[in-house]
Design a protein around this motif. Structure first.
Motif, PDB file in Angstrom:
ATOM      1  N   ILE A  26       0.775  -1.369  -0.045  1.00  0.00           N
ATOM      2  CA  ILE A  26      -0.072   0.160  -0.134  1.00  0.00           C
ATOM      3  C   ILE A  26       0.850   1.296   0.104  1.00  0.00           C
ATOM      4  O   ILE A  26       0.524   2.143  -0.458  1.00  0.00           O
ATOM      5  CB  ILE A  26      -0.900  -0.101   1.215  1.00  0.00           C
ATOM      6  N   ASN A  27       2.076   1.053   0.394  1.00  0.00           N
ATOM      7  CA  ASN A  27       3.389   2.249   0.493  1.00  0.00           C
ATOM      8  C   ASN A  27       3.935   2.353  -0.674  1.00  0.00           C
ATOM      9  O   ASN A  27       5.032   3.126  -0.812  1.00  0.00           O
ATOM     10  CB  ASN A  27       4.030   2.276   1.851  1.00  0.00           C
ATOM     11  N   GLY A  28       3.610   1.483  -1.770  1.00  0.00           N
ATOM     12  CA  GLY A  28       4.299   1.520  -2.991  1.00  0.00           C
ATOM     13  C   GLY A  28       5.603   0.836  -3.415  1.00  0.00           C
ATOM     14  O   GLY A  28       6.342   1.147  -4.091  1.00  0.00           O
ATOM     15  N   ARG A  29       5.851   0.021  -2.287  1.00  0.00           N
ATOM     16  CA  ARG A  29       7.027  -0.828  -2.256  1.00  0.00           C
ATOM     17  C   ARG A  29       6.979  -2.170  -2.718  1.00  0.00           C
ATOM     18  O   ARG A  29       5.779  -2.586  -2.368  1.00  0.00           O
ATOM     19  CB  ARG A  29       7.541  -0.806  -1.014  1.00  0.00           C
ATOM     20  N   PRO A 272      -8.400  -5.847   5.094  1.00  0.00           N
ATOM     21  CA  PRO A 272      -7.191  -5.877   4.788  1.00  0.00           C
ATOM     22  C   PRO A 272      -5.952  -4.915   5.256  1.00  0.00           C
ATOM     23  O   PRO A 272      -4.705  -5.002   5.075  1.00  0.00           O
ATOM     24  CB  PRO A 272      -7.119  -5.663   3.322  1.00  0.00           C
ATOM     25  N   ASN A 273      -6.283  -4.013   6.121  1.00  0.00           N
ATOM     26  CA  ASN A 273      -5.405  -2.906   6.685  1.00  0.00           C
ATOM     27  C   ASN A 273      -5.438  -2.682   8.161  1.00  0.00           C
ATOM     28  O   ASN A 273      -6.295  -3.292   8.897  1.00  0.00           O
ATOM     29  CB  ASN A 273      -5.457  -1.568   5.930  1.00  0.00           C
ATOM     30  N   VAL A 274      -4.255  -2.350   8.544  1.00  0.00           N
ATOM     31  CA  VAL A 274      -4.219  -1.981   9.941  1.00  0.00           C
ATOM     32  C   VAL A 274      -5.461  -1.012  10.492  1.00  0.00           C
ATOM     33  O   VAL A 274      -5.994  -1.530  11.624  1.00  0.00           O
ATOM     34  CB  VAL A 274      -2.738  -1.573  10.495  1.00  0.00           C
ATOM     35  N   ASP A 391       2.703 -12.193   1.987  1.00  0.00           N
ATOM     36  CA  ASP A 391       3.750 -11.501   1.795  1.00  0.00           C
ATOM     37  C   ASP A 391       3.882 -10.007   1.899  1.00  0.00           C
ATOM     38  O   ASP A 391       4.487  -9.297   2.397  1.00  0.00           O
ATOM     39  CB  ASP A 391       4.591 -12.158   0.676  1.00  0.00           C
ATOM     40  N   VAL A 392       2.659  -9.562   1.032  1.00  0.00           N
ATOM     41  CA  VAL A 392       2.325  -8.245   0.975  1.00  0.00           C
ATOM     42  C   VAL A 392       1.978  -7.526   2.309  1.00  0.00           C
ATOM     43  O   VAL A 392       2.542  -6.673   2.827  1.00  0.00           O
ATOM     44  CB  VAL A 392       1.425  -7.913  -0.102  1.00  0.00           C
ATOM     45  N   LYS A 393       1.087  -8.229   2.941  1.00  0.00           N
ATOM     46  CA  LYS A 393       0.593  -7.807   4.188  1.00  0.00           C
ATOM     47  C   LYS A 393       1.670  -7.667   5.285  1.00  0.00           C
ATOM     48  O   LYS A 393       1.853  -6.929   6.002  1.00  0.00           O
ATOM     49  CB  LYS A 393      -0.628  -8.539   4.549  1.00  0.00           C
ATOM     50  N   GLN A 398       5.517  -4.412   8.610  1.00  0.00           N
ATOM     51  CA  GLN A 398       6.675  -4.164   9.091  1.00  0.00           C
ATOM     52  C   GLN A 398       6.977  -2.798   8.635  1.00  0.00           C
ATOM     53  O   GLN A 398       7.569  -1.860   9.817  1.00  0.00           O
ATOM     54  CB  GLN A 398       7.970  -4.809   8.246  1.00  0.00           C
ATOM     55  N   HIS A 399       6.532  -1.924   7.709  1.00  0.00           N
ATOM     56  CA  HIS A 399       6.505  -0.597   7.480  1.00  0.00           C
ATOM     57  C   HIS A 399       5.723   0.134   8.644  1.00  0.00           C
ATOM     58  O   HIS A 399       6.388   1.284   9.059  1.00  0.00           O
ATOM     59  CB  HIS A 399       5.939  -0.193   6.103  1.00  0.00           C
ATOM     60  N   TYR A 400       4.465  -0.168   8.983  1.00  0.00           N
ATOM     61  CA  TYR A 400       3.751   0.356   9.842  1.00  0.00           C
ATOM     62  C   TYR A 400       4.268   0.336  11.068  1.00  0.00           C
ATOM     63  O   TYR A 400       4.460   1.496  11.835  1.00  0.00           O
ATOM     64  CB  TYR A 400       2.313  -0.317   9.998  1.00  0.00           C
ATOM     65  N   ARG A 401       4.917  -0.705  11.719  1.00  0.00           N
ATOM     66  CA  ARG A 401       5.480  -0.784  12.884  1.00  0.00           C
ATOM     67  C   ARG A 401       6.717   0.304  13.069  1.00  0.00           C
ATOM     68  O   ARG A 401       7.266   0.591  14.296  1.00  0.00           O
ATOM     69  CB  ARG A 401       6.212  -2.112  13.434  1.00  0.00           C
ATOM     70  N   ARG A 402       7.201   0.765  12.260  1.00  0.00           N
ATOM     71  CA  ARG A 402       8.278   1.735  12.147  1.00  0.00           C
ATOM     72  C   ARG A 402       7.711   3.211  12.524  1.00  0.00           C
ATOM     73  O   ARG A 402       8.649   4.053  12.777  1.00  0.00           O
ATOM     74  CB  ARG A 402       9.162   1.856  10.814  1.00  0.00           C
ATOM     75  N   VAL A 403       6.475   3.356  12.324  1.00  0.00           N
ATOM     76  CA  VAL A 403       5.783   4.835  12.383  1.00  0.00           C
ATOM     77  C   VAL A 403       5.489   4.993  13.924  1.00  0.00           C
ATOM     78  O   VAL A 403       4.981   4.257  14.540  1.00  0.00           O
ATOM     79  CB  VAL A 403       4.622   4.709  11.712  1.00  0.00           C
ATOM     80  N   ILE A 404       6.195   6.236  14.270  1.00  0.00           N
ATOM     81  CA  ILE A 404       5.753   6.725  15.638  1.00  0.00           C
ATOM     82  C   ILE A 404       4.614   7.465  15.683  1.00  0.00           C
ATOM     83  O   ILE A 404       4.508   8.503  14.810  1.00  0.00           O
ATOM     84  CB  ILE A 404       6.865   7.662  16.114  1.00  0.00           C
ATOM     85  N   SER A 405       3.508   7.093  16.177  1.00  0.00           N
ATOM     86  CA  SER A 405       2.138   7.943  16.237  1.00  0.00           C
ATOM     87  C   SER A 405       2.114   9.264  16.935  1.00  0.00           C
ATOM     88  O   SER A 405       2.839   9.348  18.011  1.00  0.00           O
ATOM     89  CB  SER A 405       0.912   6.830  16.595  1.00  0.00           C
ATOM     90  N   SER A 406       1.048   9.904  16.843  1.00  0.00           N
ATOM     91  CA  SER A 406       0.982  11.210  17.612  1.00  0.00           C
ATOM     92  C   SER A 406       0.551  10.683  19.024  1.00  0.00           C
ATOM     93  O   SER A 406       0.748  11.400  20.026  1.00  0.00           O
ATOM     94  CB  SER A 406      -0.227  11.916  16.872  1.00  0.00           C
ATOM     95  N   TRP A 407      -0.373   9.714  19.251  1.00  0.00           N
ATOM     96  CA  TRP A 407      -0.600   9.225  20.580  1.00  0.00           C
ATOM     97  C   TRP A 407       0.501   8.938  21.476  1.00  0.00           C
ATOM     98  O   TRP A 407       0.781   9.300  22.563  1.00  0.00           O
ATOM     99  CB  TRP A 407      -1.361   7.997  20.262  1.00  0.00           C
ATOM    100  N   GLU A 408       1.656   8.413  20.679  1.00  0.00           N
ATOM    101  CA  GLU A 408       2.753   7.870  21.433  1.00  0.00           C
ATOM    102  C   GLU A 408       3.585   9.314  22.146  1.00  0.00           C
ATOM    103  O   GLU A 408       4.228   9.665  23.003  1.00  0.00           O
ATOM    104  CB  GLU A 408       4.059   7.200  20.443  1.00  0.00           C
ATOM    105  N   ARG A 409       3.659  10.363  20.963  1.00  0.00           N
ATOM    106  CA  ARG A 409       4.234  11.825  21.188  1.00  0.00           C
ATOM    107  C   ARG A 409       3.549  12.224  22.270  1.00  0.00           C
ATOM    108  O   ARG A 409       3.974  13.128  23.218  1.00  0.00           O
ATOM    109  CB  ARG A 409       4.394  12.208  20.044  1.00  0.00           C
ATOM    110  N   GLU A 410       1.976  12.119  22.376  1.00  0.00           N
ATOM    111  CA  GLU A 410       1.235  13.073  23.352  1.00  0.00           C
ATOM    112  C   GLU A 410       1.344  12.457  24.613  1.00  0.00           C
ATOM    113  O   GLU A 410       1.642  13.396  25.451  1.00  0.00           O
ATOM    114  CB  GLU A 410      -0.141  13.098  22.671  1.00  0.00           C
TER     115      GLU A 410
END
Length: 416
Positions: A26-29, A272-274, A391-393, A398-410
Motif C-alpha cells: 500500500i506504500n508503493g514498495r 486488509p489494513n491495520v 507476503d504483501v501484508k 513491518q512498515h507500519y511498526r516503524r511509524v511513531i504515532s501522535s498518541w505516543e508523542r502526546e
C-alpha cells in the motif's frame, strides 16, 4: 495510450506489465523476498475484457477505460491476480451447478482536503457552508447538502453504466452509502472498483476528498462494504437457499455455517489494513463475532426479512477499504466450503450480539495467522495467491511498526 497502440498491442500480446506489480504494498514498495512471483521480474500480458469498456466521464478529451485479465506468456492465467481469484471461486460454484448472486452496499466519507497526514481528518462542508456537528443517519436534508457532488456521482455512473441504486446519508458526518443492484459477482466487483475511482474524482471536482478508509474518524462509525449473497440453481434459476416449502434449505444453513467457520481466516481479505480493525469494535454498527440472526444488525451474518425467492445472507464484516474482488471471493468461498462440507450453523441469536465474546481477530497480524493455518480455505482461493497476499501484508506491517504515532508523542514524550 493512443487507441492504435492499444489495438496493436492487444493483437500481439504487447500490453505488458511486470508480474511483480501484484506484490506492491500500500506504500508503493515491492515485496522482494517472495516465492509467489518469479525472481527474474518477468513480464505478463494483459487481455482486455471488452465487456468492461467504458467512457471516462471526467476527462475533457474522449477517453475509454477497460479492465484486463493478466496472463503469463504461456497463456496461463496469473494466479495471484485478484480478478482471477474471484473467477476461480465462481468456477467452483459453476462445477456444482450453482450461480452466486450478490448485492454490495458501500459506505464512504467526504472529508476536507488533508495535505498533512499528521492532522486528523475533518468532515467536508456541503452547500449549507456548515460542518455537520454529528451523524444524521438517513437525513434527507443532510444528504441534500451534498447534492452537487451526488449529482455528479450519478451522472458519472450513468455514463459508465454502473448499476447503482439508492444513496443515503449514514451515521457519521458527511458519510454516505450507495447500494448496488444485485447481479453477477464479477460484474459487480468491476463496478465497485470503478465506483471507488468515480467517487474520488467527483469529490476532487468539488475540492474535497472521498475516502473509503474503514475508520477515518476517531470517534465516528467506520465505513463498511456489506455483501448480500445468495445462490441460484443454474438449471432451474431458483434460489437454492429456499426449500420447496419456502423455508430455509439445508444448503442455506450450510452456507451460513461455512461463513461462521471460515470468516476469521477470510478476515484479511475483508479487513486488509491495520486501520480496518479499528472499525470492528462493539456498539459501533460493526460485527465482532460470527453469530447470525434474522433481521439483526448487531451480528456478522444478517438474514433480511424477505420472500423465499429473495432469501439471502448479508455479510456485514467487510470494510469499504477491501478489494472488492477479494472480499467477494472470500465471502463466497466461506459459503461454498460450508455447502460442500455440509456444515451446520449455530442457533440464530436473539437481541444484541455484542453481549457475546469478541471472536473475530482484533488485528491484522492475528487475522493473517488464522488465514495461514486454514488449509481448505487457502486451497479454494489458491495457495500461491494466499502466499503472495500474506507476503504483501507482512511487508506492510513491518512498515507500519516503524511509524511513531501522535498518541505516543502526546502521552509518552514527557511522562515516561
Amino acid at each position: 495510450m493512443p487507441p492504435s497502440k492499444f489495438l496493436k498491442g492487444n493483437k500481439s500480446r504487447g500490453l505488458r506489465i511486470p508480474e511483480e506489480v501484484f506484490t506492491l504494498t500500500i506504500n508503493g514498495r515491492y515485496v522482494w523476498e517472495t516465492s509467489a512471483v518469479s525472481d527474474s521480474a518477468i513480464d505478463i500480458y494483459l487481455q482486455p475484457d471488452f465487456n468492461t469498456i467504458r467512457l471516462v466521464p471526467w476527462y475533457k478529451e474522449p477517453t475509454a477505460q477497460v479492465i484486463c485479465d493478466a496472463f503469463h506468456l504461456n497463456d496461463e492465467p496469473v494466479e495471484i491476480s485478484p480478478r482471477h481469484v474471484l473467477t476461480r471461486v465462481l468456477d467452483l460454484y459453476k462445477e456444482k451447478g450453482w450461480r452466486p448472486v450478490i448485492a454490495p452496499e458501500l459506505e464512504f466519507y467526504l472529508v476536507k482536503r488533508n495535505i498533512d497526514p499528521d492532522y486528523p481528518l475533518e468532515a467536508a462542508v456541503g452547500r449549507s457552508g456548515r460542518k455537520e456537528a454529528g451523524g444524521q443517519a438517513y437525513g434527507i436534508d443532510a444528504a441534500n447538502d451534498f447534492d452537487p457532488i451526488v449529482e455528479d456521482i450519478y451522472d458519472f455512473c450513468e455514463v459508465q453504466e454502473l448499476d447503482v441504486d439508492t444513496l443515503s446519508h449514514e451515521s457519521g458526518p458527511a458519510q454516505l452509502e450507495i447500494n448496488f443492484n444485485h447481479g453477477d459477482p464479477l460484474e459487480l466487483a468491476d463496478q465497485v472498483f470503478l465506483f471507488k475511482r468515480t467517487v474520488r474524482q467527483a469529490a476532487l471536482k468539488h475540492d474535497m476528498y472521498a475516502t473509503f478508509m474503514a475508520k477515518p474518524h476517531e470517534n465516528e462509525p467506520g465505513s463498511s462494504m456489506h455483501i448480500h449473497q445468495s445462490v441460484m440453481d443454474v438449471k432451474t434459476g431458483k434460489n437454492v437457499f429456499a426449500g420447496r416449502d419456502g423455508k430455509p434449505s439445508k444448503l442455506f444453513l450450510a452456507h451460513i455455517a461455512g461463513l461462521q467457520r471460515y470468516l476469521a481466516a477470510a478476515l484479511p481479505l475483508a479487513a486488509p489494513n491495520v486501520n480496518s480493525y479499528r472499525r470492528l469494535v462493539p456498539e459501533s454498527d460493526a460485527p465482532t463475532n460470527v453469530h447470525w440472526a434474522i433481521d439483526n444488525r448487531t451480528v456478522s451474518l444478517r438474514v433480511p426479512s424477505s420472500d423465499p425467492s429473495n432469501l439471502r445472507v448479508e455479510n456485514r464484516v467487510p470494510g469499504a477499504d477491501a478489494n472488492p474482488y477479494l472480499a467477494f471471493a472470500a465471502s463466497l468461498a466461506c459459503g461454498y466450503l460450508g455447502m460442500i462440507e455440509r456444515l451446520k450453523p449455530s442457533d440464530p441469536v436473539e437481541g444484541s450480539a455484542y453481549r457475546y465474546a469478541h471472536t473475530l481477530p482484533i488485528s491484522l497480524d492475528e487475522a493473517l495467522d488464522k488465514l495461514n493455518y486454514t488449509k481448505s480455505f487457502k486451497q479454494v482461493l489458491g495457495e500461491k495467491f494466499v502466499e503472495a497476499f500474506q507476503d504483501v501484508k507482512h511487508e506492510e506491517m513491518q512498515h507500519y511498526r516503524r511509524v511513531i504515532s501522535s498518541w505516543e508523542r502526546e502521552y509518552l514524550l514527557l511522562n515516561v
